[in-house]
Design an enzyme around this catalytic site. Structure first.
Site, PDB file in Angstrom:
ATOM      1  N   ASP A 160      -1.341  -0.122   6.462  1.00 52.22           N
ATOM      2  CA  ASP A 160      -1.519   0.463   7.792  1.00 52.22           C
ATOM      3  C   ASP A 160      -2.922   0.968   8.039  1.00 52.22           C
ATOM      4  O   ASP A 160      -3.242   1.374   9.145  1.00 52.22           O
ATOM      5  CB  ASP A 160      -0.518   1.615   7.999  1.00 52.22           C
TER       6      ASP A 160
ATOM      7  N   ASP B 288       0.862  -1.171   0.000  1.00 55.08           N
ATOM      8  CA  ASP B 288       0.000   0.000   0.000  1.00 55.08           C
ATOM      9  C   ASP B 288       0.908   1.234   0.000  1.00 55.08           C
ATOM     10  O   ASP B 288       1.900   1.280   0.726  1.00 55.08           O
ATOM     11  CB  ASP B 288      -0.887  -0.005   1.246  1.00 55.08           C
TER      12      ASP B 288
ATOM     13  N   THR C 175       0.331   4.645   0.759  1.00 55.28           N
ATOM     14  CA  THR C 175       0.276   5.553   1.907  1.00 55.28           C
ATOM     15  C   THR C 175       0.649   4.816   3.184  1.00 55.28           C
ATOM     16  O   THR C 175       0.060   3.791   3.518  1.00 55.28           O
ATOM     17  CB  THR C 175      -1.128   6.152   2.041  1.00 55.28           C
TER      18      THR C 175
END
Length: 803
Positions: A559, A319, A321
């Site tokens: 996250d 991912d 970000t």
């Protein structure tokens, strides 16, 4: 806002009517004390590892320890001390295993405490973060995006609250929750916020009941442990008839007490080496030391076999970000559209920031840049959702007017072909993140909310690249691990960030809205592309499944709440320590220092464990094979077993026990290979056959060569010499490629055996004395021929039957 009386006893099946009024202050200190006194506390222990009792039980009460223990007790009574040394070795091995696992447990538990969720509880009108174990029945727990529901409860306050229960029910779509609705522990918030009252705590909670059935310690599949269990199962079945045959053949003709004891000692000497007693120990020690090493780097391995799993990964889904970029962002520019007033736009942005009590990274950057002036009052809000990709709010402005605003992805809020999208595209190509502020003309609960919205401003955000991300990506590329960047952000922006980090194929970024639905077609597209934007949470999960359908072992890093489904379905889930509680809960590995650069250390540790255990397993199983075959040959030839327990204890210590311990903990960067059992047995079987054949041939020749009262001791010494030399050659092969310490290790073991042969008291202690020169040199010659055959055979097997 609505609320529920936090002090009331609740029936989760029939929720009480929800009165309206000001928010509840929660329990008082006195009410909390009474509940604690009654034991109404969430006292479920956090289990990041096995308990101390489980560790001791697993190391002590094993099948092979029971066999060795019985044989050891027999030897203590019927044979000299030297013949019971193998029992003390087992005690030492078991103690080492327990100590190392307890050290690993201490590391795991301390790291789990650092990464433990701390829910926000409202008591006496004041909010505070507490440990999950301090929650009591009736507590009012505040929740927001990314928060995990830690106990069962009933919603007391809701502001656009949406909860994902897929980990419990399998239902993929988030469920909108209103006051009075139930929430189950183990689910998590994907949008909105609110508070709920705890109605079931401790072991009565739903998630706790699930945890009782499946401990977190053994959820990850370990090919290593499964393979060793398979090998040990077959070893046990081979041992039983072989040992019975050996007992009958050795004890059948012994009538006097002295002869019986000697025959019994040789029988035990034949059975003990069949047991690969140190193999399980070294596997546990290797895993445990891996946990300790990674713990020092602030990496929490929530499930021990995950170390092995990540080493087998060939595809990493990242991912963007929070993984490739740091969590924070900065507002670099606000571009007013269609002549909008810049001052007015800044007021809108400040008000939007104030309207969300749990802002994400983008909104936090806006809050930092444009603090609210308190002139506007929020009348309704629509929290951000990863599925929607926008948030909104309605305000009563200071002049009495009202307005509604949306803030989110331009390509979602605007129709295709809108001229503003071209401007957005140019900014995205520079790696900038762009949000669009639009004025809504419909109610926030209108399904067609985005239709007709008037673009007002572009908010340009700059993401901070992680300084270690490029090096980590290069490491994976060098190790033939493919990286797939999948993000919910604009595809062009994601591609620009990936290009800055040197990700291959970043120039060919694909918008996930163009992905086919069918799994085979999706898997093909995933093989052809590397970077994907505008990926929804459900698509992330589907992409992981599509890659797995092609036989890939997939790791997923993330996250956020939008990563949870994919983290759960991936072979190995890796979460950032600063990420959402939900992502940390489902991941097998948590990077508490939030450093993506820690991942190579985890991969390296896994490769060390797998490669080294494969090496030492071959050592142990060569011994098992030649021990079984020697016993069968002795039974068939109806001769005395050539060894006493002390001889095989000496051989096992010098050629297996000591070197295996060092080899199991040595650095090893070999890529992890599948088919553990096949890889081990293709070498162990021919090695064991050659060792048994050469040793028995030496023994038979020695029986014909020697005559006299000490003939059995001389025959044993010659056979021991041959077996030692062959076992040393196996060790020399296993120790490759050579380094200075590996050469020193092999040389030290050879020196140890030489000392036994030349030091008189060691000769006596181990009952080893070479008689004459003809037979000893004959034993060396036979060992040399066997070693040459072994070298040729192992090379041929490696080419003919590659793993």
């Amino acid at each position: 806002m609505t609320h529920i009386d936090a002090g009331a006893e609740l029936d989760p099946v029939h929720p009480v009517p929800i009165p309206r009024g000001k928010p509840s202050p929660g329990l008082t200190a006195a009410e909390v004390a009474r509940r604690v006194a009654r034991g109404e506390v969430n006292d479920v222990p956090v289990r990041s590892s096995r308990s101390t009792v489980d560790i001791i039980r697993a190391n002590v009460f094993t099948r092979f320890n029971a066999i060795i223990g019985v044989l050891w007790l027999i030897m203590l009574f019927v044979a000299p001390f030297q013949d019971s040394l193998f029992g003390y070795v087992i005690l030492a091995n078991t103690g080492i295993g327990i100590i190392q696992e307890l050290r690993a447990k201490k590391t795991l538990d301390s790291l789990a405490l650092i990464g433990e969720a701390r829910p926000t509880v409202r008591r006496d009108g004041v909010t505070a973060e507490i440990s999950t174990s301090e929650i009591v029945l009736g507590d009012l727990i505040e929740i927001g995006p990314g928060d995990k529901i830690v106990v069962d409860g009933a919603v007391a306050e809701a502001d656009g609250l949406e909860i994902d229960e897929s980990l419990l029910t399998g239902e993929a779509d988030p469920v909108v929750k209103n006051p009075g609705d139930q929430v189950m522990s183990g689910s998590f918030v994907v949008a909105g916020g609110g508070a709920f009252t705890a109605v079931k705590v401790g072991r009565e909670a739903y998630a706790a009941q699930l945890a009782e059935e499946a401990s977190r310690f053994t959820l990850v599949h370990s090919e290593l442990r499964t393979g060793i269990s398979t090998i040990l199962k077959y070893v046990t079945w081979m041992m039983i008839p072989t040992a019975l045959g050996l007992i009958i053949s050795q004890l059948a003709d012994e009538t006097d007490d002295s002869g019986f004891k000697d025959a019994l000692a040789r029988t035990v000497g034949g059975i003990v080496p069949m047991v690969p007693e140190g193999l399980v120990l070294l596997t546990s020690v290797a895993f445990a030391i891996g946990v300790i090493r990674l713990g020092r780097k602030q990496c929490l391995v929530q499930e021990l076999p995950a170390i092995e799993g990540l080493a087998r990964v060939d595809t990493v889904c990242l991912d963007k970000t929070g993984t490739l970029t740091e969590g924070g962002m900065d507002v670099t520019e606000v571009r007013a559209l269609d002549g909008a007033d810049g001052t007015y736009v800044r007021k809108v942005l400040g008000a939007l920031g104030e309207s969300d009590p749990r802002p994400n990274a983008s909104l936090q950057a806006i809050i930092d840049a444009y603090p609210d002036s308190d002139e506007w009052r929020c009348t309704e809000s629509l929290p951000f959702s990863s599925a929607r990709k926008y948030s909104g709010a309605s305000f009563s402005e200071g002049n009495g007017e009202s307005s509604s605003w949306l803030l989110g992805a331009p390509d979602v809020l605007l129709p295709d072909g809108h001229p503003t999208l071209a401007e957005t595209e140019q900014l995205n190509e520079q790696g900038l993140r762009v949000l669009l502020l639009t004025r809504a003309v419909r109610e926030l609960d209108d399904p067609e909310l985005t239709h007709g919205a008037r673009p007002t401003a572009l908010v340009v955000l700059e993401q901070r690249l992680r300084p270690d991300a490029a090096d980590t990506l290069r490491y994976f590329a060098d190790q033939n691990v493919r990286a797939k960047v999948i993000s919910g952000d604009n595809a062009v922006s994601v591609g620009a960030v990936a290009a800055k980090l040197g990700v291959p194929g970043a120039e060919n970024t694909l918008d996930a809205r163009q992905l086919p639905q069918a799994r085979p077609e999706m898997a093909q597209v995933l093989d052809d592309h590397t970077v994907f934007g505008r990926v929804t949470p459900q698509q992330k999960r589907d992409m992981v499944g599509a890659l797995q359908s092609r036989g890939h072992t997939v790791a997923m890093t993330g996250d956020g709440v939008n990563d949870v489904l994919a983290l759960k379905d991936a072979d190995i889930g890796v979460a950032m320590g600063s990420g959402s509680e939900a992502s940390r809960a489902v991941a097998q590995i948590v990077l508490l220092n939030n450093s993506f650069a820690t991942l190579p250390s985890v991969v390296a540790e896994g490769r060390r464990v797998i490669g080294n255990i494969t090496r030492v397993a071959t050592l142990f199983l060569v011994k098992t094979v030649y021990s079984v075959l020697l016993a069968i040959m002795v039974v068939c030839a109806q001769v005395e077993y050539p060894f006493l327990p002390r001889h095989l204890t000496l051989l096992s210590t010098l050629t297996i026990g000591v070197p295996a311990f060092f080899l199991a903990l040595a650095p090893n960067k070999e890529r992890a290979q599948p088919h553990f059992v096949r890889r081990v047995m293709r070498y162990a079987i021919p090695g064991g056959i050659l060792a048994a054949t050469a040793t028995f041939a030496t023994y038979l020749l020695a029986r014909h060569h020697y005559t006299g009262p000490d003939e059995l001791d001389a025959e044993t010494s010659a056979a021991t010499l041959t077996l030692f030399l062959i076992a040393m050659w196996v060790l020399a092969i296993i120790a490759r490629p050579y380094t200075w310490w590996r050469i020193g290790l092999v040389a030290a073991m050879g020196t140890g055996f030489l000392l036994v042969l030349v030091v008189p008291w060691l000769q006596h202690f181990f009952a080893l004395k070479l008689v004459g020169t003809t037979m000893p040199w004959g034993a060396v010659a036979i060992a040399a021929v066997a070693a040459a055959a072994l070298e040729f055979l192992w090379r041929w097997v490696g080419r003919r039957f590659p793993a």
